[in-house]
Design a protein around this motif. Structure first.
Motif, PDB file in Angstrom:
ATOM      1  N   GLU A 114       0.824  -1.223   0.000  1.00  0.00           N
ATOM      2  CA  GLU A 114       0.000   0.000   0.000  1.00  0.00           C
ATOM      3  C   GLU A 114       0.850   1.262   0.000  1.00  0.00           C
ATOM      4  O   GLU A 114       0.447   2.309  -0.518  1.00  0.00           O
ATOM      5  CB  GLU A 114      -0.992  -0.008   1.179  1.00  0.00           C
ATOM      6  N   LEU A 115       2.063   1.176   0.594  1.00  0.00           N
ATOM      7  CA  LEU A 115       2.974   2.337   0.570  1.00  0.00           C
ATOM      8  C   LEU A 115       3.525   2.562  -0.835  1.00  0.00           C
ATOM      9  O   LEU A 115       3.674   3.695  -1.278  1.00  0.00           O
ATOM     10  CB  LEU A 115       4.137   2.131   1.539  1.00  0.00           C
ATOM     11  N   VAL A 116       3.814   1.464  -1.534  1.00  0.00           N
ATOM     12  CA  VAL A 116       4.321   1.597  -2.910  1.00  0.00           C
ATOM     13  C   VAL A 116       3.238   2.205  -3.793  1.00  0.00           C
ATOM     14  O   VAL A 116       3.514   3.035  -4.661  1.00  0.00           O
ATOM     15  CB  VAL A 116       4.785   0.236  -3.463  1.00  0.00           C
ATOM     16  N   VAL A 117       1.978   1.826  -3.561  1.00  0.00           N
ATOM     17  CA  VAL A 117       0.868   2.395  -4.338  1.00  0.00           C
ATOM     18  C   VAL A 117       0.773   3.909  -4.114  1.00  0.00           C
ATOM     19  O   VAL A 117       0.514   4.674  -5.050  1.00  0.00           O
ATOM     20  CB  VAL A 117      -0.468   1.686  -3.997  1.00  0.00           C
ATOM     21  N   LYS A 118       1.005   4.354  -2.871  1.00  0.00           N
ATOM     22  CA  LYS A 118       1.028   5.801  -2.597  1.00  0.00           C
ATOM     23  C   LYS A 118       2.080   6.483  -3.471  1.00  0.00           C
ATOM     24  O   LYS A 118       1.854   7.560  -4.024  1.00  0.00           O
ATOM     25  CB  LYS A 118       1.349   6.071  -1.121  1.00  0.00           C
ATOM     26  N   LYS A 119       3.236   5.835  -3.586  1.00  0.00           N
ATOM     27  CA  LYS A 119       4.332   6.378  -4.393  1.00  0.00           C
ATOM     28  C   LYS A 119       3.935   6.433  -5.877  1.00  0.00           C
ATOM     29  O   LYS A 119       4.170   7.441  -6.563  1.00  0.00           O
ATOM     30  CB  LYS A 119       5.581   5.509  -4.204  1.00  0.00           C
ATOM     31  N   LEU A 120       3.310   5.364  -6.369  1.00  0.00           N
ATOM     32  CA  LEU A 120       2.892   5.320  -7.778  1.00  0.00           C
ATOM     33  C   LEU A 120       1.838   6.389  -8.067  1.00  0.00           C
ATOM     34  O   LEU A 120       1.869   7.048  -9.106  1.00  0.00           O
ATOM     35  CB  LEU A 120       2.342   3.934  -8.133  1.00  0.00           C
ATOM     36  N   ARG A 121       0.913   6.560  -7.113  1.00  0.00           N
ATOM     37  CA  ARG A 121      -0.130   7.587  -7.303  1.00  0.00           C
ATOM     38  C   ARG A 121       0.476   8.985  -7.304  1.00  0.00           C
ATOM     39  O   ARG A 121       0.034   9.866  -8.041  1.00  0.00           O
ATOM     40  CB  ARG A 121      -1.186   7.468  -6.204  1.00  0.00           C
ATOM     41  N   SER A 158       7.708   3.825 -14.805  1.00  0.00           N
ATOM     42  CA  SER A 158       7.792   2.510 -15.446  1.00  0.00           C
ATOM     43  C   SER A 158       8.669   1.556 -14.626  1.00  0.00           C
ATOM     44  O   SER A 158       8.291   0.405 -14.368  1.00  0.00           O
ATOM     45  CB  SER A 158       8.349   2.659 -16.862  1.00  0.00           C
ATOM     46  N   ASP A 159       9.817   2.051 -14.174  1.00  0.00           N
ATOM     47  CA  ASP A 159      10.720   1.230 -13.346  1.00  0.00           C
ATOM     48  C   ASP A 159      10.055   0.851 -12.026  1.00  0.00           C
ATOM     49  O   ASP A 159      10.174  -0.289 -11.553  1.00  0.00           O
ATOM     50  CB  ASP A 159      12.032   1.985 -13.068  1.00  0.00           C
ATOM     51  N   GLU A 160       9.355   1.833 -11.427  1.00  0.00           N
ATOM     52  CA  GLU A 160       8.680   1.582 -10.138  1.00  0.00           C
ATOM     53  C   GLU A 160       7.575   0.533 -10.291  1.00  0.00           C
ATOM     54  O   GLU A 160       7.397  -0.330  -9.422  1.00  0.00           O
ATOM     55  CB  GLU A 160       8.075   2.887  -9.597  1.00  0.00           C
ATOM     56  N   ILE A 161       6.814   0.624 -11.404  1.00  0.00           N
ATOM     57  CA  ILE A 161       5.726  -0.340 -11.629  1.00  0.00           C
ATOM     58  C   ILE A 161       6.296  -1.740 -11.819  1.00  0.00           C
ATOM     59  O   ILE A 161       5.768  -2.725 -11.284  1.00  0.00           O
ATOM     60  CB  ILE A 161       4.869   0.087 -12.851  1.00  0.00           C
ATOM     61  N   GLU A 162       7.386  -1.814 -12.568  1.00  0.00           N
ATOM     62  CA  GLU A 162       8.026  -3.117 -12.806  1.00  0.00           C
ATOM     63  C   GLU A 162       8.484  -3.735 -11.484  1.00  0.00           C
ATOM     64  O   GLU A 162       8.252  -4.918 -11.212  1.00  0.00           O
ATOM     65  CB  GLU A 162       9.217  -2.930 -13.754  1.00  0.00           C
ATOM     66  N   ASP A 163       9.106  -2.918 -10.639  1.00  0.00           N
ATOM     67  CA  ASP A 163       9.578  -3.394  -9.339  1.00  0.00           C
ATOM     68  C   ASP A 163       8.402  -3.828  -8.457  1.00  0.00           C
ATOM     69  O   ASP A 163       8.437  -4.885  -7.812  1.00  0.00           O
ATOM     70  CB  ASP A 163      10.387  -2.280  -8.652  1.00  0.00           C
ATOM     71  N   TYR A 164       7.356  -3.017  -8.456  1.00  0.00           N
ATOM     72  CA  TYR A 164       6.153  -3.264  -7.644  1.00  0.00           C
ATOM     73  C   TYR A 164       5.491  -4.584  -8.040  1.00  0.00           C
ATOM     74  O   TYR A 164       5.184  -5.430  -7.188  1.00  0.00           O
ATOM     75  CB  TYR A 164       5.189  -2.090  -7.829  1.00  0.00           C
TER      76      TYR A 164
END
Length: 565
Positions: free
Chosen positions: A132-139, A165-171
């Motif tokens: 959920e923290l990573v989703v905050k970052k993506l948003r 794009s890099d963050e989504i791939e990692d997530y």
């Protein structure tokens, strides 16, 4: 004396600091969550609530700056939590921009979003096992991209897209989540959005020049001394996008994006206000005229559209104009009708929510009924009690040619072509050609001339020539003896003046172009313009040929229409 544990070792002052911080943090979250309960329409109800929210966030931001060490040691304040506060302030500024249409607030949102990235507030999120923290970052990235798009910071957008794009791939690699498809769609949408312009302007080193299409100081043709025009000013606009399959990002289609920029001035930098979110005193406000207020409606239902329209109509000040921009799929009449009333020509599509209510079966049972999920010309009749300026970009725009001015108020409809020549490369997914002419007429002119790139020096030379053409079109309009007075009543407003001159340039260009040969290829208007004095004026045609000569594309246009000039 019994020991209370480690908590008793915390000095009273530091404990109070933590308590005060927790109070401000809870209060800020409570107020921020309450924003979504505010009505989206109406300009007055939300202001005091926004003011209170800004006030608490200002205190919270300053408090964590002043007491960072204590909060680090005693509260365990993490960098992503500071980033979350900054992100919320950025969102507040962005929503303040949406509510007020004041572009300076976009600069403020950009400042906070930039600080998050520069100070790497979210960098440690990936180390925590909390999706959920990573989703905050993506948003945060998605919101930052929207603000950068609106500020035309395309170089930053491209960097952000790569990082996202890099963050989504990692997530997706780490958490194997169900929302992977949704996030990949976000990437595809923004990639298509930034490639929507059909023409690139290039520097000498082949880097792309970012052009702004907001109203600059020299943007609209000046009124000559003694020109008799109306004193109406554009106060409110509804920008509606409901085109099937058009590129969009964050509930903004390309057409909506282009039109909202055509109704805004270049933003001023309010860096001096940085530490006072939302606390702009009237003394600090710029003296220039404000932007018209706007509602951006992506695929609204009929009831949503009508609600916003009624709110705009109700709050429209005296001597002001309401603009309605419709970029939507055409709805054509079903069956034959003996009458020719305002509900007999179809109109443009509104969102039917067909996945919830399936109205198709009802329509098929009775062909004599009118389409429900459609904005018919007759639906706009009640709002012609006040000055109304309508732009329709649709395959059935001509439905609005059959308007009747019931109340004698100024009323103009600018209507797109209903079809484009087959020989013209289909660009509809990347935005309508008609709207492109209203937003960036030179780019549209280059596109219909078959050009896909241009050097900066030539672009600027052509822009200068286009300004001269606009000045001459303004004179043609104001000197015309047979033009309907409605056009002149709107001509005193800079935004509407620029839209009208661009409309005439668009219409004249298409009428002279060799492949635009059918009537349906041309824009129309209600009331009709006197063609010989405007869109087919020999003086204007000569200018268009001269512009084509500068670009070495004169062969694309007809010469014969001005042989006897």
């Amino acid at each position: 004396m019994s020991s209370g544990g480690a908590e008793d070792d915390i000095p009273q002052g530091e404990r109070k600091t933590v308590t005060d911080f927790c109070y401000l943090l809870d209060k800020s979250k409570q107020l921020f969550n309450g924003l979504r309960d505010l009505p989206q329409y109406g300009q007055k109800q939300w202001q005091s609530y926004f003011g209170r929210t800004f006030d608490v966030y200002t205190k919270l931001w300053k408090f964590q700056q002043q007491h960072r060490q204590v909060l680090d040691n005693r509260y365990g304040l993490k960098r992503w939590q500071i980033g979350e506060i900054a992100s919320k302030i950025g969102q507040l500024y962005y929503h303040y921009y949406l509510r007020t249409s004041e572009t300076s607030y976009l600069n403020e949102a950009f400042s906070f979003y930039s600080a998050i990235r520069q100070r790497s507030y979210y960098s440690q999120v990936n180390k925590e096992d909390r999706p959920e923290l990573v989703v905050k970052k993506l948003r945060y990235y998605a919101r930052f991209i929207v603000v950068c798009l609106l500020l035309n910071k395309m170089d930053v957008v491209k960097d952000l897209v790569k990082e996202l794009s890099d963050e989504i791939e990692d997530y997706t690699h780490r958490f194997n989540t169900e929302d992977q498809v949704e996030w990949n769609l976000v990437l595809q949408e923004v990639a298509a959005f930034i490639e929507a312009d059909p023409v690139m302007v290039l520097n000498d080193d082949n880097t792309i020049v970012i052009t702004s299409n907001r109203l600059a100081e020299t943007g609209a043709p000046l009124l000559e001394q003694g020109m008799i025009v109306g004193q109406l000013s554009l106060a409110d606009a509804l920008i509606i996008g409901n085109c099937n399959n058009q590129v969009k990002f964050s509930e903004l289609t390309v057409d909506m994006f282009r039109m909202l920029q055509a109704l805004e001035r270049e933003p001023m930098n309010l860096a001096s206000q940085m530490n006072k979110p939302g606390m702009q005193e009237s003394a600090d406000k710029p003296t220039r005229r404000e932007n018209p207020h706007k509602y951006l409606l992506y695929k609204p239902t009929f009831s949503q559209l009508y609600t916003f329209l009624a709110a705009s109509f109700k709050e429209l000040p005296a001597n002001s104009v309401l603009l309605i921009y419709l970029s939507a799929t055409g709805v054509f009449p079903t069956g034959r009708s003996d009458s020719e009333g305002p509900y007999d020509f179809g109109g443009v599509l509104t969102n039917s929510n067909r996945d919830i209510i399936n109205g198709d079966a009802i329509h098929k049972r009775n062909q004599s009924h009118k389409e429900m999920h459609c904005l018919h010309p007759g639906d706009l009749y009640p709002f012609t009690r006040k000055p109304l300026f309508i732009i329709v970009d649709s395959s059935n725009s001509v439905a609005y040619k059959n308007f009747t001015n019931l109340f004698g108020q100024p009323l103009v409809c600018l209507l797109s072509p209903t079809a484009y020549p087959k020989a013209l490369q289909d660009q509809s997914q990347r935005g309508s050609l008609f709207t492109l002419f209203l937003n960036n007429p030179l780019m549209a002119f280059l596109f219909v001339s078959g050009l896909s790139s241009m050097r900066r020096g030539l672009w600027e030379k052509c822009q200068e020539y286009l300004r001269k053409i606009n000045r001459d079109i303004a004179q043609l309009l104001t000197h015309s003896r047979s033009i309907d007075q409605a056009f002149l009543q709107f001509f005193g407003d800079e935004f509407l003046r620029l839209l009208l001159t661009r409309f005439i340039f668009c219409s004249a260009t298409m009428r002279m172009h060799k492949i635009f040969r059918e009537t349906r290829n041309y824009p129309e208007s209600y009331p009709q313009l006197p063609r010989d004095e405007t869109v087919e004026n020999p003086h204007l045609q000569k200018h268009i040929l001269e512009l084509a000569s500068i670009l070495d594309v004169r062969n694309v246009f007809l010469e014969s229409t001005i042989d006897d000039y």
